[in-house]
Design a protein around this motif. Sequence first.
Motif, PDB file in Angstrom:
ATOM      1  N   LEU A 123       2.659  -9.794   0.795  1.00 44.60           N
ATOM      2  CA  LEU A 123       1.606 -10.331  -0.836  1.00 44.60           C
ATOM      3  C   LEU A 123       1.657 -11.512  -1.031  1.00 44.60           C
ATOM      4  O   LEU A 123       0.650 -11.756  -2.396  1.00 44.60           O
ATOM      5  CB  LEU A 123       1.757  -8.818  -1.958  1.00 44.60           C
ATOM      6  CG  LEU A 123       2.037  -7.977  -0.200  1.00 44.60           C
ATOM      7  CD1 LEU A 123       2.165  -5.987  -1.439  1.00 44.60           C
ATOM      8  CD2 LEU A 123       0.056  -7.422  -0.481  1.00 44.60           C
ATOM      9  N   GLN A 155      -2.840  -9.409  -2.085  1.00 44.17           N
ATOM     10  CA  GLN A 155      -1.865  -8.844  -3.933  1.00 44.17           C
ATOM     11  C   GLN A 155      -3.156  -7.836  -4.715  1.00 44.17           C
ATOM     12  O   GLN A 155      -2.728  -6.968  -5.412  1.00 44.17           O
ATOM     13  CB  GLN A 155      -1.045  -9.401  -4.306  1.00 44.17           C
ATOM     14  CG  GLN A 155       0.396  -8.718  -5.563  1.00 44.17           C
ATOM     15  CD  GLN A 155       1.054  -9.899  -6.069  1.00 44.17           C
ATOM     16  OE1 GLN A 155       1.961  -9.793  -6.765  1.00 44.17           O
ATOM     17  NE2 GLN A 155       1.353 -10.706  -4.963  1.00 44.17           N
ATOM     18  N   ARG A 187      -6.183  -6.991  -4.277  1.00 44.91           N
ATOM     19  CA  ARG A 187      -6.924  -6.101  -4.755  1.00 44.91           C
ATOM     20  C   ARG A 187      -6.673  -4.647  -4.085  1.00 44.91           C
ATOM     21  O   ARG A 187      -6.366  -3.987  -5.129  1.00 44.91           O
ATOM     22  CB  ARG A 187      -7.881  -6.732  -3.162  1.00 44.91           C
ATOM     23  CG  ARG A 187      -8.747  -5.361  -2.102  1.00 44.91           C
ATOM     24  CD  ARG A 187      -9.177  -5.592  -1.937  1.00 44.91           C
ATOM     25  NE  ARG A 187     -10.281  -4.731  -0.654  1.00 44.91           N
ATOM     26  CZ  ARG A 187     -10.210  -4.230   0.672  1.00 44.91           C
ATOM     27  NH1 ARG A 187     -10.610  -5.774   1.080  1.00 44.91           N
ATOM     28  NH2 ARG A 187     -10.796  -3.536   1.552  1.00 44.91           N
ATOM     29  N   LEU A 188      -4.529  -4.742  -3.799  1.00 43.37           N
ATOM     30  CA  LEU A 188      -4.088  -3.620  -4.115  1.00 43.37           C
ATOM     31  C   LEU A 188      -3.883  -3.164  -4.726  1.00 43.37           C
ATOM     32  O   LEU A 188      -3.769  -2.020  -5.728  1.00 43.37           O
ATOM     33  CB  LEU A 188      -3.073  -4.059  -2.947  1.00 43.37           C
ATOM     34  CG  LEU A 188      -1.439  -2.896  -2.627  1.00 43.37           C
ATOM     35  CD1 LEU A 188      -3.095  -1.359  -2.041  1.00 43.37           C
ATOM     36  CD2 LEU A 188      -0.913  -3.129  -1.671  1.00 43.37           C
ATOM     37  N   ARG A 189      -3.516  -4.352  -6.259  1.00 42.76           N
ATOM     38  CA  ARG A 189      -3.058  -3.851  -7.088  1.00 42.76           C
ATOM     39  C   ARG A 189      -4.303  -2.855  -8.006  1.00 42.76           C
ATOM     40  O   ARG A 189      -4.003  -2.643  -8.942  1.00 42.76           O
ATOM     41  CB  ARG A 189      -2.571  -4.992  -7.864  1.00 42.76           C
ATOM     42  CG  ARG A 189      -2.236  -4.693  -9.044  1.00 42.76           C
ATOM     43  CD  ARG A 189      -1.529  -5.320 -10.358  1.00 42.76           C
ATOM     44  NE  ARG A 189      -0.415  -6.114  -9.683  1.00 42.76           N
ATOM     45  CZ  ARG A 189      -0.607  -7.346  -9.650  1.00 42.76           C
ATOM     46  NH1 ARG A 189      -1.687  -8.654  -8.997  1.00 42.76           N
ATOM     47  NH2 ARG A 189       0.664  -7.651  -8.388  1.00 42.76           N
ATOM     48  N   GLU A 230      -6.508  -1.263  -6.687  1.00 39.14           N
ATOM     49  CA  GLU A 230      -7.065   0.537  -6.756  1.00 39.14           C
ATOM     50  C   GLU A 230      -5.653   0.691  -6.722  1.00 39.14           C
ATOM     51  O   GLU A 230      -5.982   2.235  -7.195  1.00 39.14           O
ATOM     52  CB  GLU A 230      -6.025   0.176  -4.244  1.00 39.14           C
ATOM     53  CG  GLU A 230      -6.824   1.504  -4.315  1.00 39.14           C
ATOM     54  CD  GLU A 230      -6.324   1.578  -2.631  1.00 39.14           C
ATOM     55  OE1 GLU A 230      -7.121   2.260  -1.598  1.00 39.14           O
ATOM     56  OE2 GLU A 230      -4.829   1.332  -2.324  1.00 39.14           O
ATOM     57  N   TYR A 257      -7.274   1.275   0.764  1.00 34.63           N
ATOM     58  CA  TYR A 257      -6.066  -0.133   1.281  1.00 34.63           C
ATOM     59  C   TYR A 257      -4.715  -0.576   0.961  1.00 34.63           C
ATOM     60  O   TYR A 257      -4.149  -1.287   2.036  1.00 34.63           O
ATOM     61  CB  TYR A 257      -6.110  -0.847  -0.046  1.00 34.63           C
ATOM     62  CG  TYR A 257      -6.657  -2.153   0.699  1.00 34.63           C
ATOM     63  CD1 TYR A 257      -7.445  -2.731   1.339  1.00 34.63           C
ATOM     64  CD2 TYR A 257      -5.649  -3.056  -0.356  1.00 34.63           C
ATOM     65  CE1 TYR A 257      -7.114  -3.872   2.422  1.00 34.63           C
ATOM     66  CE2 TYR A 257      -5.924  -4.852  -0.262  1.00 34.63           C
ATOM     67  CZ  TYR A 257      -6.875  -4.939   0.743  1.00 34.63           C
ATOM     68  OH  TYR A 257      -6.201  -6.412   1.284  1.00 34.63           O
ATOM     69  N   LEU A 258      -3.926   0.689   0.701  1.00 33.72           N
ATOM     70  CA  LEU A 258      -2.450   0.874   0.387  1.00 33.72           C
ATOM     71  C   LEU A 258      -2.165   1.235   1.962  1.00 33.72           C
ATOM     72  O   LEU A 258      -0.695   0.741   2.370  1.00 33.72           O
ATOM     73  CB  LEU A 258      -1.828   1.796  -0.414  1.00 33.72           C
ATOM     74  CG  LEU A 258      -0.383   2.053  -0.606  1.00 33.72           C
ATOM     75  CD1 LEU A 258       0.702   0.965  -0.877  1.00 33.72           C
ATOM     76  CD2 LEU A 258       0.519   2.693  -1.480  1.00 33.72           C
ATOM     77  N   VAL A 263      -2.308  -1.732   4.313  1.00 35.03           N
ATOM     78  CA  VAL A 263      -1.384  -2.420   3.266  1.00 35.03           C
ATOM     79  C   VAL A 263       0.012  -2.124   4.483  1.00 35.03           C
ATOM     80  O   VAL A 263       0.684  -3.436   5.229  1.00 35.03           O
ATOM     81  CB  VAL A 263      -1.402  -2.794   2.295  1.00 35.03           C
ATOM     82  CG1 VAL A 263       0.268  -3.763   2.415  1.00 35.03           C
ATOM     83  CG2 VAL A 263      -2.465  -3.637   2.383  1.00 35.03           C
ATOM     84  N   LYS A 315       5.014   3.256  -0.163  1.00 39.48           N
ATOM     85  CA  LYS A 315       4.017   3.085  -1.102  1.00 39.48           C
ATOM     86  C   LYS A 315       4.437   3.815  -2.146  1.00 39.48           C
ATOM     87  O   LYS A 315       4.010   3.249  -3.264  1.00 39.48           O
ATOM     88  CB  LYS A 315       3.551   4.300  -0.334  1.00 39.48           C
ATOM     89  CG  LYS A 315       3.135   3.924   0.887  1.00 39.48           C
ATOM     90  CD  LYS A 315       1.799   4.976   1.711  1.00 39.48           C
ATOM     91  CE  LYS A 315       0.814   5.057   2.938  1.00 39.48           C
ATOM     92  NZ  LYS A 315      -0.098   5.748   2.974  1.00 39.48           N
TER      93      LYS A 315
END
Length: 512
Positions: A307, A314, A316-318, A320, A342-343, A346, A458
């Motif tokens: 990430l 990074q 985009r994940l944050r 979400e 998305y998590l 990843v 997660k």
Amino acid sequence: MMGNLPELQEQDPGVKQMEWTDKYGGVVSYRGMIGTRRLLVSDPKALQHVLMNSYNFPKPAGLRAALANILGEGVLTAEGHKHKIQRKMVNPTFNNASVRQFTPVFNRHARALVKAVDELYHNKDHEALSPATDRLQGAFRKRNLGTVIDVLHWTSRTTLDVIGETAFSYDLAALKSGENGTAIAASFNKMMTHVGELTIKERALLHIEQFSFFDGHRPLKTSFNKSAIDTQKTVEDVAGRMIDEQKKAQVVEESDLLSGILACNEDPKVPASQRMSRREVLGQLTTLILAGHETTSTSLTWTLWALATHPEIQTRLRDEIKDFWCDVDDDLLFDEIHELEYLDRVTSETLRLHPPVHSTNREPAKDGYIPLSKPIRQADGTLTDRVLVSKGQPLILSVVVYNRRKDIWGEDAMEFKPDRWLNLPEAVTKSGIPGGHLAFISGPRNCVGSKFALTEFKVILAHLLRRFEFMPLPEDLVDISSKQIIVTRPRVKGLESEGTQMPLLIKPIKEA
Ligand code: HEM
């Protein structure tokens, strides 16, 4: 004497094996120690055949005995009927209901990690980290670029604390006090440091020890075996006292993995012949501590690195995580965390590209054929779609090679691309491997703790990303490579003598 093994050691785990596979296909024969021949297997049909018929392809006896020195007589080293019985006792403690019950524990330890890293950022007297991070610290702080932390060091302590509490309600205090924590945390740290610093002679002895002519003469009196035995004894002393206390109280509360296993084992409906001995119950505990701690922390570490080097992923994940998790004071719940798409992508992508368990060894119990999905060329030039193996032939099932093969995953197989999970190639969907990647392997000996691991992973990742931004250090200062120390851990090129580490820059996230 050492066959092709030195060649394999020269490069990062999996690199040489991938070269051979590209050249020769899904089964490659190479030389092990003292003239033995090993088969490197990465063909999906062959892998599934061996893994689904796991009792016809046991783990090599010598390897199991060497592992039992470290882990005791738990489910990871048991074979055949013994394994079936142990697995039956251990399985229920890892079902969804059980993992759901542990999710608040994952949240609590994730918060403790965030607090420790936050204190470090604000320079409240947290201990020194590693020589590398200490040296780098000044330069970055002065330029207000962030603080350098060794993420391997912090995630490893956190997952050790999690497994202490979930496995046997024991506070290992690793995050708080590290190697000065409890005797168990200290001896695990000592043993893992020792694995990382094995000399060539010690490595050779570990290999030699796996030959069956050492049966009955194990463990050899090496300093590594001594530290492994000390670790096991330390865990067994504490766990043994706990089992005695529970038996005295005559109530088995199923609040942790140990009591869940005990409850299954003591169930009056279970015939005496199907029960585990006290040694086996204790063996489960040492196994869970080791199998459940290093694997998850290295996965977290490789993910944070991926990430950091892919800031757009990074962010985009944050986003979400933030959209879904409005109040950070609330705990992330079991069902919710697995709904974050998305998590999930990843997570799968890191486990594909950086599987902590790089490979696993098996040997056929009798002569026979292993089918292949793609023909390979034999030494005499002919093509074959099955490989003849003889009883006892060492098979190296390569998780990392299968997970990275370009002819299976596509030309971009070496790239970190979570969105590939939206549209997997047919070679993956038709491989029969559940979940696509092989990080948890498959069949009756797959990872019993996979749901536990994914949930813990997660939850910790979401807490960290919600609070911090992770950035790589300039490559001329820190170039990351990897080394197999039971699991595949990161190191800094040129600073190998400092052991395994993953220095990254962090900055707190400014809430809008
Ligand atoms: C990302 C994290 C993890 C990964 C990638 C992983 C991977 C694996 C793999 C590849 C195996 C098979 C090893 C072999 O046969 O040589 C395995 C077995 C096992 N794992 Fe995990 N593991 C993880 C986390 C955990 C956790 C958290 C626990 C428990 C708390 C756990 C408990 C076990 C046990 C007990 C076995 C032995 C199963 C058997 O032989 O029947 N693992 N794991």
